[in-house]
Design an enzyme around this catalytic site. Structure first.
Site, short mmCIF file in Angstrom:
data_model
loop_
_atom_site.label_atom_id
_atom_site.label_comp_id
_atom_site.label_asym_id
_atom_site.label_seq_id
_atom_site.Cartn_x
_atom_site.Cartn_y
_atom_site.Cartn_z
N HIS A 18 1.92 3.95 -3.04
CA HIS A 18 1.73 5.75 -2.91
C HIS A 18 2.99 6.39 -3.72
O HIS A 18 2.95 7.07 -4.39
CB HIS A 18 1.61 6.08 -1.55
CG HIS A 18 0.18 5.82 -1.11
ND1 HIS A 18 -0.84 6.31 -1.58
CD2 HIS A 18 -0.02 5.18 0.09
CE1 HIS A 18 -1.77 5.96 -0.67
NE2 HIS A 18 -1.42 5.26 0.18
N HIS A 68 0.79 -1.10 -0.09
CA HIS A 68 -0.10 0.27 -0.15
C HIS A 68 0.98 1.20 0.04
O HIS A 68 0.64 2.28 -0.66
CB HIS A 68 -0.84 -0.01 1.42
CG HIS A 68 -1.76 1.10 1.41
ND1 HIS A 68 -2.92 1.32 1.01
CD2 HIS A 68 -1.35 2.38 1.69
CE1 HIS A 68 -3.64 2.32 1.36
NE2 HIS A 68 -2.53 3.10 1.78
N GLU A 69 1.89 1.36 0.94
CA GLU A 69 2.72 2.44 1.14
C GLU A 69 3.70 2.79 -0.19
O GLU A 69 3.65 3.80 -0.61
CB GLU A 69 3.51 2.62 2.51
CG GLU A 69 2.93 2.67 3.72
CD GLU A 69 1.85 3.87 3.60
OE1 GLU A 69 2.20 4.96 2.92
OE2 GLU A 69 0.88 3.87 4.31
#
Length: 190
Positions: A8, A4-5
């Site tokens: 980004h 997820h990170e």
């Protein structure tokens, strides 16, 4: 959480921002993403977080679109991981012999899907500091100003929502709908 990170940071990098790359955060190495307090809370309370990937939206040609794309990237990565996990589970159910190891891996991939759908949905909630608030605040500047005006209070609002279970029922319903929708699609594919 790591994917997820990293998503980004990767989208931000693709939009021209080297901040995450320069910080060494475009990696799937979990050690680079650990927030000590977030990890402790995950172990103790089953709710945790990673360090947010640093970005600088002033590198983007279209700052508004860039913020939205970067904010969507994390939950999108969770949904892709969920779909891939369910697809692998579907392949195991259909083609693997039915024995303990196969059943264990089927459960592992199923739980991976459930957790990733949950993470993706949770992060789309429009309460700061979650991704949904970046999306809504960018699309609706007045909402963004409201978020900024009370920026120190939002973490408490989110904590209260999590601790009271206020979000559990709606997130559970959405999780079930997405999970069933993905299963249906995988059934068509396989």
């Amino acid at each position: 959480i790591v994917c997820h990170e990293c998503a980004h940071g990767w989208i931000s990098y693709k939009l021209g921002d080297p901040t995450a790359k320069n910080a060494g955060r475009l990696t799937l190495n979990p050690l680079k993403h650990i927030d000590p307090v977030g990890m402790l809370c995950m172990v103790l309370f089953r709710v945790g977080w990673a360090k947010p990937v640093p970005i600088n939206p002033y590198y983007y040609r279209d700052r508004k679109k860039g913020i939205i794309y970067v904010s969507i990237a994390g939950p999108a990565a969770n949904f892709v991981l969920a779909f891939v996990s369910l697809w692998i589970e579907g392949v195991l159910v259909k083609y693997a012999p039915s024995h303990n190891a196969s059943l264990l891996f089927q459960q592992l991939y199923y739980y991976s899907a459930v957790i990733n759908i949950g993470l993706g949905l949770f992060n789309l909630i429009p309460i700061p500091p979650l991704d949904g608030s970046n999306i809504l605040g960018t699309l609706c500047p007045k909402v963004g100003m409201f978020y900024r005006k009370y920026q120190y209070h939002w973490r408490w609002v989110l904590l209260i929502c999590v601790l009271t279970g206020l979000l559990s029922k709606p997130l559970g319903i959405l999780n079930g709908l997405l999970l069933n929708g993905m299963w249906h699609l995988i059934g068509v594919i396989l």
